[in-house]
Design a protein around this motif. Structure first.
Motif, PDB file in Angstrom:
ATOM      1  N   GLY A  66      29.261  35.904  32.308  1.00  0.00           N
ATOM      2  CA  GLY A  66      30.158  35.473  31.239  1.00  0.00           C
ATOM      3  C   GLY A  66      29.443  34.892  30.042  1.00  0.00           C
ATOM      4  O   GLY A  66      29.957  34.916  28.925  1.00  0.00           O
ATOM      5  N   GLY A  67      28.245  34.352  30.264  1.00  0.00           N
ATOM      6  CA  GLY A  67      27.489  33.778  29.152  1.00  0.00           C
ATOM      7  C   GLY A  67      28.159  32.540  28.583  1.00  0.00           C
ATOM      8  O   GLY A  67      28.832  31.793  29.283  1.00  0.00           O
ATOM      9  N   PHE A  68      27.989  32.336  27.297  1.00  0.00           N
ATOM     10  CA  PHE A  68      28.517  31.133  26.652  1.00  0.00           C
ATOM     11  C   PHE A  68      29.995  31.269  26.289  1.00  0.00           C
ATOM     12  O   PHE A  68      30.793  30.381  26.560  1.00  0.00           O
ATOM     13  CB  PHE A  68      27.698  30.799  25.399  1.00  0.00           C
ATOM     14  N   PHE A  69      30.382  32.395  25.687  1.00  0.00           N
ATOM     15  CA  PHE A  69      31.766  32.571  25.251  1.00  0.00           C
ATOM     16  C   PHE A  69      32.570  33.515  26.133  1.00  0.00           C
ATOM     17  O   PHE A  69      33.762  33.675  25.941  1.00  0.00           O
ATOM     18  CB  PHE A  69      31.808  33.080  23.806  1.00  0.00           C
ATOM     19  N   GLY A  70      31.957  34.179  27.084  1.00  0.00           N
ATOM     20  CA  GLY A  70      32.658  35.075  27.978  1.00  0.00           C
ATOM     21  C   GLY A  70      32.798  36.474  27.410  1.00  0.00           C
ATOM     22  O   GLY A  70      32.422  36.749  26.276  1.00  0.00           O
ATOM     23  N   LYS A  71      33.362  37.349  28.204  1.00  0.00           N
ATOM     24  CA  LYS A  71      33.523  38.751  27.820  1.00  0.00           C
ATOM     25  C   LYS A  71      34.889  39.034  27.219  1.00  0.00           C
ATOM     26  O   LYS A  71      35.158  40.140  26.788  1.00  0.00           O
ATOM     27  CB  LYS A  71      33.307  39.646  29.039  1.00  0.00           C
ATOM     28  N   GLY A  72      35.765  38.077  27.252  1.00  0.00           N
ATOM     29  CA  GLY A  72      37.111  38.273  26.737  1.00  0.00           C
ATOM     30  C   GLY A  72      38.121  38.448  27.850  1.00  0.00           C
ATOM     31  O   GLY A  72      37.784  38.876  28.956  1.00  0.00           O
ATOM     32  N   PHE A  73      39.349  38.131  27.539  1.00  0.00           N
ATOM     33  CA  PHE A  73      40.432  38.201  28.520  1.00  0.00           C
ATOM     34  C   PHE A  73      40.570  39.629  29.055  1.00  0.00           C
ATOM     35  O   PHE A  73      40.686  40.578  28.290  1.00  0.00           O
ATOM     36  CB  PHE A  73      41.731  37.729  27.879  1.00  0.00           C
ATOM     37  N   THR A  74      40.537  39.773  30.360  1.00  0.00           N
ATOM     38  CA  THR A  74      40.617  41.022  31.131  1.00  0.00           C
ATOM     39  C   THR A  74      39.478  42.000  30.832  1.00  0.00           C
ATOM     40  O   THR A  74      39.597  43.188  31.107  1.00  0.00           O
ATOM     41  CB  THR A  74      41.968  41.751  30.948  1.00  0.00           C
ATOM     42  N   ASN A  75      38.365  41.519  30.305  1.00  0.00           N
ATOM     43  CA  ASN A  75      37.227  42.384  30.037  1.00  0.00           C
ATOM     44  C   ASN A  75      36.065  42.152  31.004  1.00  0.00           C
ATOM     45  O   ASN A  75      34.985  42.690  30.785  1.00  0.00           O
ATOM     46  CB  ASN A  75      36.729  42.195  28.598  1.00  0.00           C
ATOM     47  N   GLY A  76      36.266  41.356  32.031  1.00  0.00           N
ATOM     48  CA  GLY A  76      35.198  41.085  32.985  1.00  0.00           C
ATOM     49  C   GLY A  76      34.932  42.272  33.888  1.00  0.00           C
ATOM     50  O   GLY A  76      35.864  42.877  34.426  1.00  0.00           O
ATOM     51  N   THR A  77      33.680  42.629  34.045  1.00  0.00           N
ATOM     52  CA  THR A  77      33.349  43.780  34.893  1.00  0.00           C
ATOM     53  C   THR A  77      33.390  43.415  36.370  1.00  0.00           C
ATOM     54  O   THR A  77      33.908  44.186  37.181  1.00  0.00           O
ATOM     55  CB  THR A  77      31.961  44.326  34.535  1.00  0.00           C
ATOM     56  N   GLN A  78      32.849  42.273  36.741  1.00  0.00           N
ATOM     57  CA  GLN A  78      32.831  41.865  38.152  1.00  0.00           C
ATOM     58  C   GLN A  78      34.248  41.650  38.674  1.00  0.00           C
ATOM     59  O   GLN A  78      34.583  42.069  39.778  1.00  0.00           O
ATOM     60  CB  GLN A  78      32.033  40.575  38.335  1.00  0.00           C
ATOM     61  N   THR A  79      35.066  40.989  37.896  1.00  0.00           N
ATOM     62  CA  THR A  79      36.394  40.622  38.368  1.00  0.00           C
ATOM     63  C   THR A  79      37.403  41.754  38.237  1.00  0.00           C
ATOM     64  O   THR A  79      38.200  41.987  39.136  1.00  0.00           O
ATOM     65  CB  THR A  79      36.901  39.381  37.617  1.00  0.00           C
ATOM     66  N   GLN A  80      37.369  42.485  37.142  1.00  0.00           N
ATOM     67  CA  GLN A  80      38.361  43.539  36.931  1.00  0.00           C
ATOM     68  C   GLN A  80      38.076  44.797  37.753  1.00  0.00           C
ATOM     69  O   GLN A  80      38.984  45.567  38.024  1.00  0.00           O
ATOM     70  CB  GLN A  80      38.451  43.894  35.443  1.00  0.00           C
ATOM     71  N   LEU A  81      36.826  45.015  38.128  1.00  0.00           N
ATOM     72  CA  LEU A  81      36.483  46.187  38.934  1.00  0.00           C
ATOM     73  C   LEU A  81      36.480  45.883  40.431  1.00  0.00           C
ATOM     74  O   LEU A  81      35.932  46.635  41.224  1.00  0.00           O
ATOM     75  CB  LEU A  81      35.120  46.744  38.505  1.00  0.00           C
ATOM     76  N   ALA A  82      37.078  44.754  40.813  1.00  0.00           N
ATOM     77  CA  ALA A  82      37.312  44.361  42.212  1.00  0.00           C
ATOM     78  C   ALA A  82      36.034  44.146  43.014  1.00  0.00           C
ATOM     79  O   ALA A  82      36.000  44.408  44.205  1.00  0.00           O
ATOM     80  CB  ALA A  82      38.219  45.358  42.911  1.00  0.00           C
ATOM     81  N   TYR A  83      34.979  43.680  42.362  1.00  0.00           N
ATOM     82  CA  TYR A  83      33.795  43.275  43.113  1.00  0.00           C
ATOM     83  C   TYR A  83      34.038  41.949  43.824  1.00  0.00           C
ATOM     84  O   TYR A  83      33.377  41.631  44.794  1.00  0.00           O
ATOM     85  CB  TYR A  83      32.575  43.151  42.195  1.00  0.00           C
ATOM     86  N   ILE A  84      34.978  41.195  43.329  1.00  0.00           N
ATOM     87  CA  ILE A  84      35.362  39.935  43.963  1.00  0.00           C
ATOM     88  C   ILE A  84      36.763  40.150  44.536  1.00  0.00           C
ATOM     89  O   ILE A  84      37.742  40.210  43.797  1.00  0.00           O
ATOM     90  CB  ILE A  84      35.344  38.776  42.957  1.00  0.00           C
ATOM     91  N   PRO A  85      36.877  40.260  45.855  1.00  0.00           N
ATOM     92  CA  PRO A  85      38.152  40.641  46.465  1.00  0.00           C
ATOM     93  C   PRO A  85      39.308  39.671  46.220  1.00  0.00           C
ATOM     94  O   PRO A  85      40.415  40.099  45.998  1.00  0.00           O
ATOM     95  CB  PRO A  85      37.826  40.726  47.956  1.00  0.00           C
ATOM     96  N   GLU A  86      39.068  38.393  46.262  1.00  0.00           N
ATOM     97  CA  GLU A  86      40.153  37.420  46.115  1.00  0.00           C
ATOM     98  C   GLU A  86      40.067  36.731  44.755  1.00  0.00           C
ATOM     99  O   GLU A  86      40.069  35.514  44.657  1.00  0.00           O
ATOM    100  CB  GLU A  86      40.080  36.384  47.236  1.00  0.00           C
ATOM    101  N   ASN A  87      40.030  37.520  43.685  1.00  0.00           N
ATOM    102  CA  ASN A  87      39.791  36.920  42.377  1.00  0.00           C
ATOM    103  C   ASN A  87      41.024  36.274  41.752  1.00  0.00           C
ATOM    104  O   ASN A  87      40.902  35.595  40.748  1.00  0.00           O
ATOM    105  CB  ASN A  87      39.183  37.939  41.415  1.00  0.00           C
TER     106      ASN A  87
END
Length: 165
Positions: free
Chosen positions: A48-69
């Motif tokens: 995410g860095g300092f300001f993040g990737k933006g709302f619903t633009n996260g690759t780890q979370t939106q591509l279901a790499y984290i099952p219980e996100n």
């Protein structure tokens, strides 16, 4: 002493709980099993860095790499999508909540009111500390939600009842 503790540990805890504790000590060694969540969570927060990737633009979370996100690992979603600014903002909100909750407890004229306000505030802050500790790898995976943020009916209901009282 070690044998007694090990016997007590294995007789009380379920196998998946023991796996979580063992994976907590070295998550990379158990990357395919119990350490997977923590590794992916730390990767999401870091990406995410300092300001993040933006709302619903996260690759780890939106591509279901984290099952219980949306429940147990919601803090890493905030970290990836809103960055360090978002996570510090959330920590500041919980700090303000604790400050106001304990101020209300201190101003109570009756013992019942003091115990209710201090207990409710403490419960929410402990849940928040535990959830954030799990997502950042400082605590073993517990399954506790992040109050007011995580998706879940029973957790939100208990939190709202505590606040209403």
């Amino acid at each position: 002493m070690g044998i007694a503790a090990r016997f007590l540990l294995f007789s009380v805890l379920q196998p998946h709980q023991i796996g979580r504790i063992v994976a907590f000590t070295d998550p990379e060694a158990y990357a395919d099993t119990a350490g997977y969540h923590v590794i992916q969570s730390k990767a999401a927060i870091g990406s995410g860095g300092f300001f993040g990737k933006g709302f619903t633009n996260g690759t780890q979370t939106q591509l279901a790499y984290i099952p219980e996100n949306s429940t147990d690992f919601i803090y890493c979603v905030i970290g990836e999508e809103f960055g360090m600014v978002g996570t510090f903002g959330l920590l500041a909100a919980f700090a303000l909540f604790g400050l106001l909750g304990f101020r209300i407890a201190r101003s109570s004229t009756q013992l019942d009111g003091f115990l209710l306000a201090a207990g409710s505030t403490s419960m929410i802050l402990i849940y928040a500390f535990a959830n954030i500790g799990v997502c950042t790898g400082f605590l073993p995976v517990t399954g506790l939600p992040l109050p007011f943020i995580s998706y879940g009916g029973s957790s939100l209901l208990t939190t709202m009842i505590a606040m209403g009282l």
